[in-house]
Scaffold this motif. Structure first.
Motif, short mmCIF file in Angstrom:
data_model
loop_
_atom_site.label_atom_id
_atom_site.label_comp_id
_atom_site.label_asym_id
_atom_site.label_seq_id
_atom_site.Cartn_x
_atom_site.Cartn_y
_atom_site.Cartn_z
N HIS A 72 1.53 -6.03 -3.60
CA HIS A 72 1.90 -5.06 -2.92
C HIS A 72 2.58 -3.63 -3.49
O HIS A 72 3.54 -4.01 -4.17
CB HIS A 72 2.47 -5.23 -1.53
CG HIS A 72 1.99 -6.20 -0.50
ND1 HIS A 72 2.70 -7.17 -0.12
CD2 HIS A 72 0.52 -6.40 -0.33
CE1 HIS A 72 1.86 -8.04 0.49
NE2 HIS A 72 0.59 -7.46 0.50
N LEU A 73 2.12 -2.51 -3.73
CA LEU A 73 2.78 -1.35 -4.21
C LEU A 73 3.15 -0.49 -2.83
O LEU A 73 2.29 0.09 -2.18
CB LEU A 73 2.04 -0.38 -5.05
CG LEU A 73 1.67 -1.25 -6.59
CD1 LEU A 73 1.05 -0.14 -7.25
CD2 LEU A 73 2.99 -1.53 -7.28
N VAL A 74 4.58 -0.36 -2.76
CA VAL A 74 5.19 0.06 -1.45
C VAL A 74 5.94 1.16 -1.78
O VAL A 74 6.76 1.58 -2.69
CB VAL A 74 6.25 -1.01 -0.69
CG1 VAL A 74 6.66 -0.34 0.61
CG2 VAL A 74 5.38 -2.21 -0.55
N SER A 75 5.63 2.28 -0.99
CA SER A 75 6.43 3.65 -1.23
C SER A 75 7.76 3.58 -0.73
O SER A 75 8.15 2.90 0.22
CB SER A 75 5.67 4.73 -0.27
OG SER A 75 6.19 5.95 -0.54
N ASP A 76 8.53 4.22 -1.68
CA ASP A 76 9.98 4.26 -1.28
C ASP A 76 10.16 5.78 -0.75
O ASP A 76 11.45 6.19 -1.23
CB ASP A 76 10.80 3.93 -2.59
CG ASP A 76 10.54 4.83 -3.75
OD1 ASP A 76 9.71 5.71 -3.57
OD2 ASP A 76 11.17 4.82 -4.94
N PHE A 77 9.27 6.49 -0.56
CA PHE A 77 9.75 7.96 0.31
C PHE A 77 10.49 7.76 1.51
O PHE A 77 10.56 6.48 2.09
CB PHE A 77 8.49 8.26 0.71
CG PHE A 77 8.18 9.72 0.73
CD1 PHE A 77 8.07 10.52 -0.47
CD2 PHE A 77 8.47 10.40 1.93
CE1 PHE A 77 8.14 12.11 -0.46
CE2 PHE A 77 8.18 12.01 2.09
CZ PHE A 77 8.06 12.61 0.77
N PRO A 78 11.50 8.42 1.60
CA PRO A 78 12.54 8.40 2.73
C PRO A 78 12.17 8.04 3.96
O PRO A 78 12.68 7.41 4.57
CB PRO A 78 13.19 9.77 2.72
CG PRO A 78 12.94 10.41 1.11
CD PRO A 78 11.43 10.00 1.05
N CYS A 79 10.93 8.65 4.27
CA CYS A 79 10.43 8.12 5.60
C CYS A 79 9.61 6.94 5.83
O CYS A 79 9.18 6.70 6.91
CB CYS A 79 9.78 9.22 6.52
SG CYS A 79 8.39 9.82 5.44
N ALA A 80 9.41 6.44 4.75
CA ALA A 80 8.42 5.29 4.76
C ALA A 80 9.07 3.64 5.01
O ALA A 80 10.27 3.66 4.31
CB ALA A 80 7.72 5.18 3.73
#
Length: 354
Positions: free
Chosen positions: A295-303
């Motif tokens: 899994h490649l998971v976003s570390d964007f603030p709202c994710a």
């Protein structure tokens, strides 16, 4: 023989997530056999598991749109007759919704399901003879496995769940060259990896003489696939496929790249290496489950926001940095094509595909 009726109607990912529980039960209860109530569009999947005797299709999605037609045609009566044909040692609702709990009323046997605190719709627990507590915050596969072990009275296995499918039996003939599948279609608009990114990834694979196959399930997905393939050798838009046909293609692939979609779970069930891209959803709860899954998971603030549509308002700096027309939702800017390609190369190399 121990006869169990399983009710797990949809979606594709949810249906696939139930398969390891059947494998657990078959190992613990050697004479166990299952009948399975499932939405008609997913009827092929349960039959792939060796512990399933009968698949009983239901058409709740279609019947809700045309209830009078369902009654007049006799489809509803026929379904009720089929589900009541046998007496079962246990009837397990693994869906935890009112619609699935309601169906248990027509079956003969003690009814099991998630209790009020565990089910997605708490009122579903009122329909069961024995509601069972299964803690939330776990992967969906593990929750179904725990439900089965409690309902059928065996110790919960500690190993990674086994889907019980025969990849070789489901696979079609090999194409002879490495093929990577792109699962670009999904239901929520927020779960779509930008089309611009898919195109860049396809170009990188073609440069290295790796083929790309593009499945589709509706007109919108077909049009996207055609745009992604335009002018690129080795990139193939697949024909319309049944689930069995799709399984043949997946089983023969070297690897897959997927957004959070049911076909990613199909790859996991067939033990095909898959790189899954997560922005708004939680990979820990519904990610592809299996030994060859990354899994490649976003570390964007709202994710992860768990929202079907993106509600994020970009800053002025983000508006300057990104193409707000083609790089949406912005959480996927943290899962960019270069990063995906690098991780995909490693996944292919780790499994001897390149």
């Amino acid at each position: 023989m121990t006869s169990i009726l399983l009710i797990k109607t949809s979606s594709l990912g949810d249906v696939i997530h139930s398969l390891p529980a059947l494998t657990d039960a078959a190992a613990a209860i050697p004479d166990v056999r299952f009948d399975w109530v499932v939405e008609e569009s997913f009827r092929e999947v349960p039959a792939w598991h060796p512990a399933v005797d009968r698949v009983i299709p239901v058409a709740l999605r279609r019947w809700r749109k045309h209830p009078l037609q369902a009654r007049r045609s006799g489809e509803w009566s026929e379904f009720k007759s089929r589900i009541a044909e046998r007496s079962y040692d246990a009837v397990i609702d693994a869906q935890g919704l009112l619609k699935s709990a309601w169906l248990t009323r027509y079956a003969k046997g003690p009814r099991f399901g998630l209790d009020r605190q565990s089910a997605r719709e708490s009122l579903a627990a009122l329909f069961y003879h024995q509601p069972i507590a299964v803690p939330r915050g776990q992967h969906a596969v593990e929750r179904v496995r725990q439900l089965f072990s409690a309902a059928l009275g065996y110790a919960m296995p500690t190993n990674l769940g086994d889907y019980g499918l025969d990849r070789q039996a489901l696979a079609g003939p090999s194409s002879g060259q490495p093929q990577v599948l792109f699962f670009h279609g999904t239901t929520w608009s927020s779960k779509h990896w930008p089309e611009l990114y898919w195109r860049k990834l396809a170009e990188k694979l073609v440069e290295r003489e790796i083929g790309v196959q593009l499945p589709w399930g509706n007109a919108e997905e077909k049009a996207r696939a055609e745009r992604l393939a335009e002018g690129l050798p080795r990139v193939q838009v697949l024909p319309s496929l049944s689930l069995a046909g799709m399984a043949r293609v997946v089983a023969g692939a070297k690897a897959c790249v997927a957004v959070d979609t049911g076909l990613g779970h199909l790859a996991a069930a067939l033990n095909v290496p898959c790189l899954s891209l997560f922005g708004p959803t939680d990979a820990g709860l519904t990610g592809a489950y299996g030994p060859s899954q990354v899994h490649l998971v976003s570390d964007f603030p709202c994710a992860p926001c768990l929202q079907k549509t993106c509600q994020y308002l970009p800053t002025d700096e983000e508006a300057r940095q990104f193409d707000l027309q083609r790089e949406q939702p912005l959480c996927f800017t943290r899962v960019a094509p270069d990063n995906v390609f690098e991780r995909l190369q490693k996944l292919l190399a780790d499994h001897g595909a390149i």
